[in-house]
Design a protein around this motif. Sequence first.
Motif, PDB file in Angstrom:
ATOM      1  N   ARG A   1     146.893  49.904 -62.152  1.00 29.49           N
ATOM      2  CA  ARG A   1     147.738  50.570 -61.372  1.00 29.49           C
ATOM      3  C   ARG A   1     148.992  50.920 -62.123  1.00 29.49           C
ATOM      4  O   ARG A   1     149.957  51.337 -61.727  1.00 29.49           O
TER       5      ARG A   1
ATOM      6  N   ASP B   1     149.979  54.281 -61.902  1.00 30.35           N
ATOM      7  CA  ASP B   1     150.819  54.701 -60.750  1.00 30.35           C
ATOM      8  C   ASP B   1     152.269  53.923 -60.853  1.00 30.35           C
ATOM      9  O   ASP B   1     152.896  54.101 -59.645  1.00 30.35           O
TER      10      ASP B   1
ATOM     11  N   ARG C   1     145.912  59.586 -57.154  1.00 33.71           N
ATOM     12  CA  ARG C   1     145.727  58.200 -57.255  1.00 33.71           C
ATOM     13  C   ARG C   1     146.936  57.431 -56.564  1.00 33.71           C
ATOM     14  O   ARG C   1     146.675  56.562 -55.669  1.00 33.71           O
TER      15      ARG C   1
ATOM     16  N   ASN D   1     146.582  55.268 -53.256  1.00 32.60           N
ATOM     17  CA  ASN D   1     147.108  53.695 -53.136  1.00 32.60           C
ATOM     18  C   ASN D   1     148.064  53.449 -51.944  1.00 32.60           C
ATOM     19  O   ASN D   1     148.023  52.436 -51.260  1.00 32.60           O
TER      20      ASN D   1
ATOM     21  N   GLU E   1     147.464  50.647 -48.967  1.00 27.84           N
ATOM     22  CA  GLU E   1     148.515  49.657 -48.941  1.00 27.84           C
ATOM     23  C   GLU E   1     149.193  49.709 -47.482  1.00 27.84           C
ATOM     24  O   GLU E   1     149.177  48.648 -46.845  1.00 27.84           O
TER      25      GLU E   1
END
Length: 290
Positions: free
Chosen positions: A74, A77, A212, A216, A220
């Motif tokens: 990640r 990101d 992405r 995510n 979450e």
Amino acid sequence: MRAGKIAGVELILNNWFLILIAIFMAAGLVSKVLLIFSAVLWHESAHMLMAVGLGYRVKQVELLPFGAIARIDRLADAGAASEIMIAAAGPLASMGLAVLCYALGEGAGNWQEVLRFFTDINLMLAGFNLLPALPLDGGRILRALLSRRRDYRDATAIVVTISHITGGLLLAFAGVTFWLYNTLNLTMLIAAVFLFLTAQTENRLAGFRVMRILANKKAELTGSGIMPASHLTAMKTATIREIIRLFGSEEYYIVHVVDKDFKLCGALTETEIWEGLIKKGVKARISEFL
């Protein structure tokens, strides 16, 4: 080429790194190869420690001719601040080690030449990696700074252009050196070709980042039921392009839309804006989404 694992992190030797090592070995400089290898590992360890300290998990490290790339879950990101901190850790560690070796080199006797070479290698690693070119640390820092003011893909495109210019300058420098001194600087040529090829890869990957990040965030929010949020206020006449460039990667966004009298017309979630963007395009007004 895979070279094994260190503390659970897979170590990969990039082909360009192997070429550079082969050049040194062919010249009978095996001891210097080991020093270069250790300097690159030190540089990359600083990146990994900073990433772990910020809560990221390091999966893989690929050693390059003038540094390395740590593949971190990640990281692509991550917010601009995290990317800057992780990218800056490597050059700072290399410069710190260079200063230490320089200080120890005074009066070091038989070790003076070794310490001087190790100092030069670390300074070169730090200096080269601070060039404003991707995938080098300087390029990542510059892109993170630019992404605070503009879309991530636009920021990447700007730095990729600078990367190509930097590669061209390195190529020109190698050519001038050959013309003036009849000496072919293979290291400079490898660096120039490396920047040309890898910068373009960064440009292609940037386009997938937005999706992405959104995936995510949704995962979450669905999984935990709560996540940090930021609120933006936009006039009805504001374009979607102007709004989405303000979206960061670490918070979920809610946009309040007001008219010219600053009366609330409605609110849109980040997900609603991205989904509407596919149909209406980035030039559409936010009022069209209500």
